[in-house]
Enzyme design. Structure first.
Site, PDB file in Angstrom:
ATOM      1  N   ASP A   1     -29.869-115.083  37.728  1.00 26.29           N
ATOM      2  CA  ASP A   1     -30.576-114.790  38.975  1.00 26.29           C
ATOM      3  C   ASP A   1     -29.989-113.623  39.769  1.00 26.29           C
ATOM      4  OD1 ASP A   1     -28.238-116.053  39.627  1.00 26.29           O
ATOM      5  OD2 ASP A   1     -29.123-117.635  40.837  1.00 26.29           O
ATOM      6  N   HIS A   2     -28.737-113.273  39.499  1.00 24.99           N
ATOM      7  CA  HIS A   2     -28.087-112.223  40.293  1.00 24.99           C
ATOM      8  C   HIS A   2     -28.295-110.832  39.700  1.00 24.99           C
ATOM      9  CE1 HIS A   2     -26.102-115.484  42.379  1.00 24.99           C
ATOM     10  NE2 HIS A   2     -25.388-114.660  43.106  1.00 24.99           N
TER      11      HIS A   2
ATOM     12  N   ASP B   1     -20.651-120.424  42.572  1.00 23.99           N
ATOM     13  CA  ASP B   1     -21.331-119.672  43.615  1.00 23.99           C
ATOM     14  C   ASP B   1     -21.128-120.410  44.929  1.00 23.99           C
ATOM     15  OD1 ASP B   1     -23.608-117.371  43.809  1.00 23.99           O
ATOM     16  OD2 ASP B   1     -23.738-118.877  45.397  1.00 23.99           O
TER      17      ASP B   1
ATOM     18  N   ARG C   1     -25.731-113.718  54.620  1.00 22.69           N
ATOM     19  CA  ARG C   1     -24.542-112.888  54.860  1.00 22.69           C
ATOM     20  C   ARG C   1     -24.955-111.491  55.295  1.00 22.69           C
ATOM     21  NH1 ARG C   1     -21.341-115.312  49.752  1.00 22.69           N
ATOM     22  NH2 ARG C   1     -20.497-117.046  50.933  1.00 22.69           N
TER      23      ARG C   1
ATOM     24  N   SER D   1     -17.830-115.194  49.310  1.00 18.90           N
ATOM     25  CA  SER D   1     -18.293-115.669  48.008  1.00 18.90           C
ATOM     26  C   SER D   1     -17.208-116.384  47.209  1.00 18.90           C
ATOM     27  CB  SER D   1     -18.811-114.485  47.197  1.00 18.90           C
ATOM     28  OG  SER D   1     -17.744-113.911  46.486  1.00 18.90           O
TER      29      SER D   1
ATOM     30  N   ARG E   1     -16.622-115.472  44.085  1.00 18.50           N
ATOM     31  CA  ARG E   1     -16.345-114.607  42.931  1.00 18.50           C
ATOM     32  C   ARG E   1     -14.854-114.558  42.625  1.00 18.50           C
ATOM     33  NH1 ARG E   1     -18.577-109.606  46.471  1.00 18.50           N
ATOM     34  NH2 ARG E   1     -20.239-111.126  46.572  1.00 18.50           N
TER      35      ARG E   1
HETATM   36  C1  MIC Z   1     -22.826-114.024  47.158  1.00 22.22           C
HETATM   37  O1  MIC Z   1     -23.767-114.467  47.813  1.00 22.22           O
HETATM   38  O2  MIC Z   1     -21.900-113.363  47.659  1.00 22.22           O
HETATM   39  C2  MIC Z   1     -22.792-114.308  45.680  1.00 22.22           C
HETATM   40  C3  MIC Z   1     -23.072-113.041  44.985  1.00 22.22           C
HETATM   41  O3  MIC Z   1     -23.784-115.242  45.342  1.00 22.22           O
HETATM   42  C4  MIC Z   1     -21.399-114.876  45.341  1.00 22.22           C
HETATM   43  C5  MIC Z   1     -21.124-115.021  43.914  1.00 22.22           C
HETATM   44  C6  MIC Z   1     -20.777-113.728  43.221  1.00 22.22           C
HETATM   45  O4  MIC Z   1     -20.125-112.877  43.802  1.00 22.22           O
HETATM   46  O5  MIC Z   1     -21.167-113.598  42.066  1.00 22.22           O
HETATM   47  C7  MIC Z   1     -21.120-116.210  46.017  1.00 22.22           C
HETATM   48  O6  MIC Z   1     -21.658-116.493  47.056  1.00 22.22           O
HETATM   49  O7  MIC Z   1     -20.263-116.962  45.525  1.00 22.22           O
HETATM   50 FE1  SF4 Z   2     -27.912-115.103  45.477  1.00 21.71          FE
HETATM   51 FE2  SF4 Z   2     -25.587-115.390  46.782  1.00 21.71          FE
HETATM   52 FE3  SF4 Z   2     -27.689-114.253  47.955  1.00 21.71          FE
HETATM   53 FE4  SF4 Z   2     -27.749-116.814  47.458  1.00 21.71          FE
HETATM   54  S1  SF4 Z   2     -26.351-115.768  48.827  1.00 21.71           S
HETATM   55  S2  SF4 Z   2     -29.396-115.374  47.090  1.00 21.71           S
HETATM   56  S3  SF4 Z   2     -26.664-116.946  45.526  1.00 21.71           S
HETATM   57  S4  SF4 Z   2     -26.568-113.459  46.204  1.00 21.71           S
END
Ligand code: MIC
Ligand code: SF4
Length: 645
Positions: free
Chosen positions: A64-65, A119, A379, A535, A537
């Site tokens: 999905d990313h 995530d 975010r 996140s 990550r």
């Molecule tokens: C995000 O919203 O920052 C992400 C991308 O979903 C991350 C995960 C990632 O960095 O792959 C998260 O929220 O954990």
């Molecule tokens: Fe995807 Fe993270 Fe954004 Fe949710 S917050 S839509 S999991 S990138």
């Protein structure tokens, strides 16, 4: 004394430690999820652990990313994840099927179960009464292998909801109000439990919006009871059989509590650049906007989309505004198409995006220079949109849609009467984009498809006797993982290649960091409070590991990032006196003498010698028995391998 809902579920899953708040506990994990940006690494780690089949009740790998495929990397990763999933017992949600949290809520989540996901917005599952927690990929890999997941036994905050939301005021406004009150670090070490009469007025997608964005509080997770409304939702998903009623005992005792009267809430917005920088739309005033993005795991449910479609029906997007909409799942998009609402969105001029994270993680739709963008996401960290000077405001779908028409930030209550929006009695169910794994007997026939960009986990080494290293970087408060390891369309394809992605480490703060750290060979990072928020990550720990970072000394850590540092074998230290932060400058040479012995002996109060300034600084090294062994071994992978022998 009665129990909170959190305690009931955690106690039922307790496999290690004692249920004492503040102490480390190990819990059994029923379900896991991964997404593709963290997934490749998580599955490489799972392979390295060497367990042939997942031991969880249900594990799902979502794509999905990284869905923009402007090069072979992302597509290769998708194929790799798909093949690992097929072989090792994991369900594979193909690209196009939707955002992991939305799909998991619809199709896989079960009240009362534990879920960890690589995530940070995994707590979305709390909307149906799960204990759902965001974790690093390695923790998820270990859980898939049958290992426990470790957290600090949390405090529980009771948020009593009373009243009912006014027309056009939304679940997003509830969580923005919680963020206004608690701040981005107010939830650290806590689970937020929602109770009270107001809960009954909120549908499952609304509850999920609230638990989803609880991640921005730094909370371990958030949870709603599982009640008749949950049952209805699961019934409409043809999954009624997984429902169980769950709630806290009436006489449960909480560590903190506060009340939110839903009827008093008004439309809110989180202003740049933090989700807790919350103001009412009236306080902000008639802000002219350039872009509106609707979607993300926070606000992309069918209910959200139906409201947006109603607002846009028969109107045209303002000529100065670009509106993009990403429905959260194939189910949502399909149902919008079936009932005609999709046509209302298209007619109005919305740019329909695929059901994926998209603009939320900088995968396209970066705003124009200095562009003001209203987003229904969770975010708004600086630079996350892909435009360094972009100004991102987080709002509800109602506010976003109303503003897309007027061209300025608009209070949706100006729209007048609101019709009643109802969830369907039955959703359109079609899981044809979820590939089940092959049986255990057939697993040897599955070939793992590894693309050339997929590189192994970085090299680790056991904790040395002494750390004698320079400070390669000093940063301030509230550093996010988007600062440490930026995402976006250009960098995300490197998620499976740590040597390459590490060249972008801390690019938002200091582009010269990677080169300097590499040249030093080994180094230490110094930071302020809430270091590593955001996140899950683990790349925000793996890139520093690759660049030779041995320890991070800060005023305080965010939960998941601290765990990721430990998992990577990087020593997390905190200042005893926050003012000592000022006593270290970038470039100073620091010594942690006999550090291995101190950790072995379980000493928590240590001394850092600042050789450059000729002073000693007390720091805390708070490790449990298990995390101590992980640090000594050089990280969780080495520790797990050793313990599985
Ligand atoms: C995000 O919203 O920052 C992400 C991308 O979903 C991350 C995960 C990632 O960095 O792959 C998260 O929220 O954990
Ligand atoms: Fe995807 Fe993270 Fe954004 Fe949710 S917050 S839509 S999991 S990138």
């Amino acid at each position: 004394m009665g129990l909170t809902l959190t305690e009931k579920i955690l106690r039922a899953h307790l496999v290690d430690g004692e249920y004492v708040k503040g102490q480390e506990i190990g819990i059994r994990i029923d379900q896991t999820l991964t997404q593709d940006a963290t997934g490749t690494m998580a599955y490489l780690e799972f392979e390295a652990i060497g367990v042939p089949r997942v031991k969880t009740e249900r594990s799902v790998a979502y794509i999905d990313h990284n869905t923009l495929q402007n090069g072979f990397e992302n597509a290769d990763d998708h194929r790799f994840i798909g093949s690992v999933a097929k072989k090792h017992g994991i369900y594979f949600s193909r690209p196009g099927n939707g955002i992991c949290h939305q799909v998991h809520l619809e199709r896989f989540g079960i009240p009362g179960k534990t879920l960890i996901g690589s995530d940070s917005h995994t707590p979305t599952g709390g909307g149906i009464g799960m204990i759902a927690i965001g974790a690093g990929g390695l923790d998820v890999a270990v859980a898939m292998g049958g290992g426990a997941y470790y957290i600090t036994c949390p405090k529980v905050v009771r948020v009593e909801l009373t009243g009912k939301l006014s027309p056009w005021v939304s679940a997003k406004d509830v969580i923005l109000e919680v963020l206004r009150r608690m701040s981005v670090k107010g939830g650290v070490g806590k689970v937020i439990e929602y109770c009270g009469e107001g809960v009954k007025t909120l549908s499952v997608p609304e509850r999920a919006t609230i638990t989803n964005m609880g991640a921005e509080l730094g909370a371990t997770t958030s949870i709603f009871p599982s009640d008749e409304i949950t049952k209805q939702f699961l019934k409409a998903q043809c999954r009624e059989e997984v429902w169980t009623p769950l709630s806290a005992d009436d006489d449960a005792e909480y560590d903190e509590e506060f009340t939110i009267d839903l009827s008093e809430l008004v439309p809110l917005a989180a202003c740049p650049h933090s989700p807790d920088n919350v103001k009412t739309t009236h306080e902000i005033g008639k802000l002219k906007i350039d872009q509106v993005c609707i979607g993300s795991c926070t606000n992309s449910s069918l209910l959200d989309m139906l409201k947006v479609a109603h607002i846009l029906k028969g109107k045209t997007v303002h000529p100065d505004v670009s509106l993009s909409i990403a429905p959260g799942s194939k189910q949502v998009l399909n149902m919008l198409a079936q009932n005609g609402a999709l046509s209302d969105l298209i007619e109005a001029g919305a740019r329909i995006l695929e059901s994926a994270c998209g603009p939320c993680i900088g995968m396209g739709q970066s705003p124009n220079s200095k562009g003001i963008s209203l987003r229904t996401f969770n975010r708004n960290f600086e630079g996350r949109s892909g435009t360094k000077d972009g100004q991102i405001y987080l709002v509800s779908p109602e506010t976003a849609a109303a503003s897309a028409i007027t061209g300025y930030l608009t209070d949706p209550r100006e729209l007048g009467d609101m019709p009643e929006f109802r969830l369907p009695e039955i959703f359109t169910i079609n899981d044809n984009m979820v590939v089940p794994p092959v049986s255990e007997e057939e697993m040897d026939s599955v070939e793992i498809l590894r693309g050339p960009n997929i590189k192994p986990y970085p090299e680790t080494s056991p904790l040395p006797e002494t750390i004698d290293a320079a400070v390669s970087l000093k940063v301030g408060d509230n550093i996010t993982t988007d600062h440490i390891m930026p995402a976006g369309a250009k960098i995300l394809p490197l998620r499976s290649n740590i040597p390459k992605i590490s060249q972008h480490c801390f690019a938002v703060c200091d582009e010269t960091f990677p080169e300097r750290a590499k040249a030093l060979g080994k180094s230490i990072i110094v930071g302020g409070s809430n270091y590593g928020q955001g996140s899950s990550r683990e790349h925000a720990a793996l890139a520093p590991l690759y660049l030779g970072v041995k320890a991070v000394i800060v005023k305080s850590f965010a939960r998941i990032h601290r765990a990721n540092l430990v998992n990577a074998g990087i020593l997390p230290l905190t200042f005893v006196n926050e003012s000592d932060y000022d006593k270290i400058s970038q470039g100073d040479q620091l010594v942690l003498a006999d550090i291995r012995k101190s950790v072995e002996e379980g000493r928590s109060e240590l001394t850092v010698i600042n050789r450059t300034k000729g002073i000693e600084i007390p720091v805390l090294c708070e490790l449990s028995g298990r995390t101590k062994d992980i640090i000594l071994a050089g990280g969780l992978l080495d520790y797990t391998r050793e313990n599985m022998k």
